[in-house]
Design an enzyme around this catalytic site. Structure first.
Site, short mmCIF file in Angstrom:
data_model
loop_
_atom_site.label_atom_id
_atom_site.label_comp_id
_atom_site.label_asym_id
_atom_site.label_seq_id
_atom_site.Cartn_x
_atom_site.Cartn_y
_atom_site.Cartn_z
N ASP A 11 20.80 48.23 0.76
CA ASP A 11 20.24 49.56 0.50
C ASP A 11 18.72 49.44 0.54
O ASP A 11 18.14 48.57 -0.12
CB ASP A 11 20.69 50.07 -0.88
CG ASP A 11 22.18 50.42 -0.88
OD1 ASP A 11 22.76 50.53 0.22
OD2 ASP A 11 22.76 50.57 -1.97
N GLU A 130 31.84 58.84 0.84
CA GLU A 130 31.56 58.48 -0.56
C GLU A 130 32.55 59.24 -1.43
O GLU A 130 32.44 60.46 -1.61
CB GLU A 130 30.10 58.83 -0.90
CG GLU A 130 29.13 57.88 -0.18
CD GLU A 130 27.67 58.29 -0.29
OE1 GLU A 130 27.36 59.32 -0.92
OE2 GLU A 130 26.83 57.56 0.26
#
Lengths: 285, 217
Positions: A11, A130
């Site tokens: 990330d 997600e």
């Protein structure tokens, strides 16, 4: 013979590799290029770069990181986060990415999956889902790093993205992400059995047995890892303090004090693969 | 005059897939490569790389639209080194069964067929091993696989594979979906692989190094 892929997920926020819990509360861990090179040399099968605050910051920094990485690592690199148009996708691919991961735009305009897979090839288009498990047991898809609900149910959405031409699904359990409590086996298995494209399980790895479980019981085709491998590399690098040298911004207290979530047993890529092989799971050595 | 030390390789740009990765791998091993769909550039190249990801019919249509079919065929007939990667390998064949029957470049006799939907997921996405075909005694040291070992891993992304009429051109096989299929081949100056050497780590880069040596020998 099918071989399971082990894919570190990095990330990225600005110039830094970060890690949060439930996709929030980000800590700075170091430079993404350093980690990428380390994972490449350790035998990672692919890498994922996720620009976690893409909508808030300029893109030039990310392009620069992709370009630098692509010159050094010769395994597939998937880039996601804030990609909105075919032009965005083209630019990321031109910078050296091999695949792109789409979430928000795919939900808002599913047709982009069709257009992008036609133009760039299905194998280039990864759709990121997600998933958050609701109180009634339903799994719903979220966007904007799981901050925004969509009203879209995960299993029908997975089927639809396959029909629209997605090449792979990156499936994140937001409930489990960053917690070290294990992957969501039920979620992964159901999606993997529903579609014929590969499913990359993401979110929750806390120990090696979690990885085994999501492959054997969850039927994952690939496994994405963040905390487990990042903190392993951080620990190994703490010794010489090299990770601290380029940090100028962000929450770096963690790096100074070295406190790692107790729920996560850290492991390197080699250790993970050795463990999987020992459990009868095929993967690249 | 061409500099003997740095011969120019053209990567055919026909808007199909991972051209930039191929270029980066070339740069890494010292191959001077340009990305082009210009007929003159292609005809004058020291070696040609035909990459490709995507649909067979679209790729053939694009090559025809760019009027490159004859240029590529003439280049290959000249005997200079040619490397086809993934879809660039499949396009060499006579025909493909991908979404109906489509004619290929027909440079290598054979077909492109789909994996059976048993055992494993299709497409194959990921790493798999290359082995020497059981029916031949090919010596990899005389091919682009020089320096690689049996069972080395390469990175694959595909639903279709090539079935050449002549088994003797098969350099390596790979096992997937319950069968052994041709994962790389060689016929005269033509080299082709189903996997992506530019995405196959140091093993894949070795193939690019061998290609460099072939061009510069």
């Amino acid at each position: 013979m099918k071989n399971i892929r082990i894919i570190p997920r990095l990330d990225i926020k600005g110039p830094n590799l970060v890690k949060g819990i439930h996709l929030e509360g980000l800590r700075v861990l170091g430079s993404p290029e350093d980690f990428a090179e380390h994972y490449y040399n350790a035998g990672a099968d692919e890498l994922i770069y996720m620009d976690v605050v893409a909508s808030l910051y300029g893109r030039n920094g990310l392009m620069d990181i992709i370009e630098k990485t692509a010159k050094k690592i010769f395994i597939p690199l998937t880039v996601g986060g804030g990609l909105r148009t075919l032009e965005d996708i083209k630019n990321v691919l031109r910078a050296g990415a091999d695949k792109v991961s789409l979430n928000t735009i795919a939900i808002k305009n599913p047709n982009i999956i069709l257009e992008a897979s036609r133009r760039f090839g299905s194998s280039t288009i990864v759709v990121s889902i997600e998933a958050i498990k609701q109180n009634d047991g339903k799994y719903m898809a979220f966007i904007e790093n799981a901050r925004e609900s969509t009203g879209v149910e995960v299993f029908s959405w997975a089927k639809k993205v396959e029909e629209l031409g997605a090449g792979e699904i990156l499936l994140t359990s937001v409930n489990n992400e960053g917690t070290g409590s294990g992957y969501d086996i039920e979620l992964t298995r159901k999606v993997s059995e529903l579609v014929s494209i590969p499913v990359i399980a993401n979110g929750g790895a806390g120990e090696l047995e979690d990885v085994v479980n999501v492959i054997k019981q969850g039927k994952a085709d690939a496994v994405s890892l963040a905390s487990m491998v990042h903190y392993d590399y951080v620990k190994k690098s703490m010794v010489n303090g090299s990770l601290l040298k380029n940090q100028a911004e962000g929450n770096i207290d963690f790096l100074k004090f070295g406190k790692i979530s107790e729920k996560i047993e850290t492991s390197g890529i080699e250790e993970i693969k050795f463990y999987l092989k020992d459990k009868g799971i095929n993967c690249r050595k | 005059m061409t500099n003997e030390k740095n011969k120019k390789v053209v990567i055919v740009d026909y808007a199909m897939g991972n051209i930039f990765s191929v270029k980066l791998a070339c740069q890494k091993v010292g191959i001077c490569a340009i990305v082009s769909n210009d007929k003159k550039e292609i005809s004058n190249a020291s070696a040609l790389i035909l990459p490709g990801v995507g649909a067979f019919a679209d790729a053939m249509a694009t090559l025809e639209k760019l009027d490159l079919v004859r240029t590529i065929k003439e280049f290959i007939a000249s005997g200079r080194p040619f490397l086809g990667i993934c879809l660039g390998m499949q396009l060499l064949m006579s025909e493909s069964e991908e979404f109906g029957l489509h004619k290929g470049l027909d440079i290598i006799k054979g077909r492109v067929v789909k994996f059976p939907a048993v055992n494993d997921k299709v497409p194959q996405v990921g790493w798999n091993q290359i082995t020497k075909p059981s029916y031949s005694n090919i010596n990899w040291e005389e091919t682009l696989l020089k320096g690689l070992s049996e069972k080395d891993f390469m990175y694959f992304v595909h639903s279709f594979y090539v079935l050449p009429n002549n088994n003797n051109i098969v350099v390596s096989e790979t096992n997937y979906a319950g069968l052994n299929y041709c994962s790389s081949l060689r016929e005269k100056n033509i080299y082709a692989c189903q996997f992506h050497p530019e995405k196959s780590g140091e093993s894949g880069l070795l193939i690019y190094r061998n290609f460099y040596n072939l061009i510069n020998k």
